[in-house]
Every structure is written in C-alpha cells, then in structure tokens.
Design a protein around this motif. Structure first.
Motif, short mmCIF file in Angstrom:
data_model
loop_
_atom_site.label_atom_id
_atom_site.label_comp_id
_atom_site.label_asym_id
_atom_site.label_seq_id
_atom_site.Cartn_x
_atom_site.Cartn_y
_atom_site.Cartn_z
N ASP A 59 0.86 -1.19 0.00
CA ASP A 59 0.00 0.00 0.00
C ASP A 59 0.90 1.24 0.00
O ASP A 59 1.69 1.43 0.93
CB ASP A 59 -0.88 -0.06 1.26
CG ASP A 59 -1.89 1.06 1.37
OD1 ASP A 59 -2.03 1.85 0.43
OD2 ASP A 59 -2.57 1.11 2.43
N HIS A 118 -2.24 2.33 9.20
CA HIS A 118 -2.85 1.07 9.69
C HIS A 118 -1.86 -0.07 9.60
O HIS A 118 -0.97 -0.08 8.74
CB HIS A 118 -4.09 0.75 8.83
CG HIS A 118 -3.82 0.84 7.35
ND1 HIS A 118 -3.43 -0.24 6.59
CD2 HIS A 118 -3.82 1.91 6.49
CE1 HIS A 118 -3.23 0.16 5.34
NE2 HIS A 118 -3.46 1.47 5.24
N GLU A 133 1.09 7.33 6.58
CA GLU A 133 0.51 8.00 5.41
C GLU A 133 -0.08 9.35 5.77
O GLU A 133 -1.27 9.59 5.62
CB GLU A 133 -0.54 7.10 4.76
CG GLU A 133 -1.56 6.46 5.70
CD GLU A 133 -2.53 5.54 4.94
OE1 GLU A 133 -3.23 6.04 4.05
OE2 GLU A 133 -2.59 4.34 5.25
N THR A 150 1.43 0.94 7.76
CA THR A 150 1.64 2.08 6.88
C THR A 150 1.81 3.35 7.71
O THR A 150 1.31 3.44 8.83
CB THR A 150 0.46 2.32 5.92
OG1 THR A 150 -0.65 2.85 6.66
CG2 THR A 150 0.04 1.03 5.20
CO CO Z 1 -2.93 2.76 3.70
#
Ligand code: CO
Ligand code: MF3
Ligand code: CO
Length: 275
Positions: A122, A185, A218, A216
């Motif tokens: 991701d 997450h 972000e 992650t």
């Molecule tokens: Co993400």
C-alpha cells in the motif's frame, strides 16, 4: 477453512494491542508486494499531465495490475470499484477516479494497493499536472519530509506516539496542519489491521514498536485547517476550508534495529518531477 489458511492465521503472534508480529520470512512477501505497488507509481508518473482524466490514469493502473498477475486490493473493498484513489487539490484522500480532467498546476495523490501472493503493498505519492505554484510545491515537499520524519522513528522500543509526534512537530513548525480524521494502519496478509497509526500525538505514548510489525505511515497535510468532510459519494474526503491537501504513504516493517520500507521506488524515483 483449509489447513493452509488456518496455519497462516496462527503464524506469528499478536501483542496485547492486537498487533501481529510477523516472522522473518514474511518480510520477503511484503517486499514483493510493496515493490510492485511502487513500480506502478513510478510508471504512472509519465502519464500525469494537463488534459488527462483521473479515470484514464486509473484504467492504466488497472491494466498494469492485471498484466503482472497481481490483484487490486481496492476493487471490491467495501464496495469501492477502482484500482486507485486519486485525490486532486483540496481532496484529502479516497478521491474516486472518473471524468475529472486535470489542468495545469493541479496536484494529485495517487494511492495504489496490490495483493501479491497474499501480501498487501500500500503506497501513495504526489504528482503534479504541468507546473505547481510555489505554495503547492512547498506543501508537497513538507508532506514528503513529514513521512520520513515518521519513518525515522521506526525501530524496536520506540512507540507509535513517537511517530505521530515527529510528523506533527515537523508539519506544524512549517505552519501547516495534520489531518486527524484518517490514519495509517497495520497490514500484512490483510489490508487494514490494528493499530491505527496516528500522524499526531505525544512521544512515548501508544503501543511499543516490535520487530515484525508491519504498518503504513501515510500523513495527510493541509495548507489550511485540519478538518475534513466526506462528500455524498461516501468516499471523497475534502478539506472543510477547501485548502490544498497532500499525502505520501509507505508500507514499512520493523526490523531488529530499524525499519524496512517495502514500497521504495524500484527505479529510485519517489518525489515527483515538475514540468
Ligand atoms: Co494505507
Ligand atoms: N489505500 C488506502 C489506504 O491507504 C485505502 C483505500 S480504500 C479504498 O489505506 F477503498 F478507498 F480504495
Ligand atoms: Co493507501
């Protein structure tokens, strides 16, 4: 459920906060998934230009995912129907690709998640159609550097609060704001898992990082106020004050002495090239 699936579900262990501790071999799976997602973000850079629609960019991404034999994690996720989220200008995240035509100076985040051999990669980056104005360029630079301020905190013994605090301090020292309504997450063989990785907070708070955690980071950063609202399409999140917003995302793993970034650009690109 078959035996193999059961075995996967029970591999590794879980912390008291419900965070999975992965095994050394699992880093290879994440590396492969992360590299593919990053490669797609590398390749889409050449397609971003004034006059192109976000839907056309998403179609290219869909084709690239299919060509590699990987799977899109977002198609079918909670009813979402696209291989990417494309968030333009004051869209904070989860922009739905469609007929919107990019114009000179638009800034956009493209977020791609792929599944390779069951592992989720991701990642997202900022792009510019044509040339950005100076404020937009600064927003993108600060957001990128804020992500790396967070990544610098990733090592066993530090806490998730250390990550959030480092990001918040950097962003606010540049007189921009950190979005509170969305977070990073845990991930691995699942898309979204504990913990919620906040991009703000206090040092020393929240769960302690351990080798084998995958998650992650972000951060979403606004030029104006941090508040967001979700449009009636139930996905698109925008800044309430309509100020510009930017985001970068990496999937990372905690190693014995630091961090592995699974979604580093295979070709050494990361930051958008302008013009
Ligand atoms: Co993400
Ligand atoms: N990739 C996004 C994230 O960073 C999630 C997108 S979910 C979607 O977690 F359904 F909107 F695609
Ligand atoms: Co993402």
């Amino acid at each position: 459920m078959d035996g193999a699936t059961l075995e996967h579900q029970h591999k590794g262990r879980m912390t008291k906060e419900g965070i999975r501790i992965h095994e050394t071999a699992d880093f290879e799976g994440m590396h492969a998934a992360g590299a593919l997602a990053a490669q797609i973000l590398d390749e889409i850079a050449d397609e971003v230009a004034p006059g192109v629609t976000t839907g056309a960019l998403d179609q290219i991404i869909t084709d690239k995912v299919n060509d590699t034999g990987a799977k899109s994690a977002t198609i079918g996720y909670k009813g979402y129907q696209h291989a990417s989220c494309i968030s333009v200008n004051h869209v904070v995240c989860h922009g739905i690709p469609g007929p919107k035509v990019l114009k000179d100076g638009d800034i956009l985040n493209i977020d791609v998640t792929v599944i390779v051999d069951g592992w989720f990669g991701d990642t997202s980056r900022m792009y510019v159609a044509g040339r950005p104005n100076r404020k937009a360029e600064r927003l993108i630079q600060v957001t990128h550097d804020a992500l790396f301020k967070g990544i610098e905190q990733v090592k066993p013994g530090n806490t998730f609060g250390d990550i959030g605090a480092a990001i918040q301090k950097y962003v606010e020292s540049n007189r921009m704001s950190v979005v509170r309504d969305f977070c990073g997450h845990g991930l691995g063989r699942v898309f979204h898992a504990p913990p919620n990785v906040l991009h703000y907070g206090r040092p020393g708070t929240n769960a302690t990082l351990e080798e084998g955690m995958f998650f992650t980071i972000e951060p979403m950063v606004n030029l104006g106020r941090p508040e967001t609202k979700v449009l009636p399409d139930d996905w698109t999140a925008v800044t309430r004050d309509r100020s510009l917003s930017a985001q970068f995302e990496h999937s990372v793993g905690v190693t014995s002495d630091g961090v592995e970034i699974f979604t580093l650009s295979p070709s050494g690109k990361f930051h958008p090239t302008y013009g």
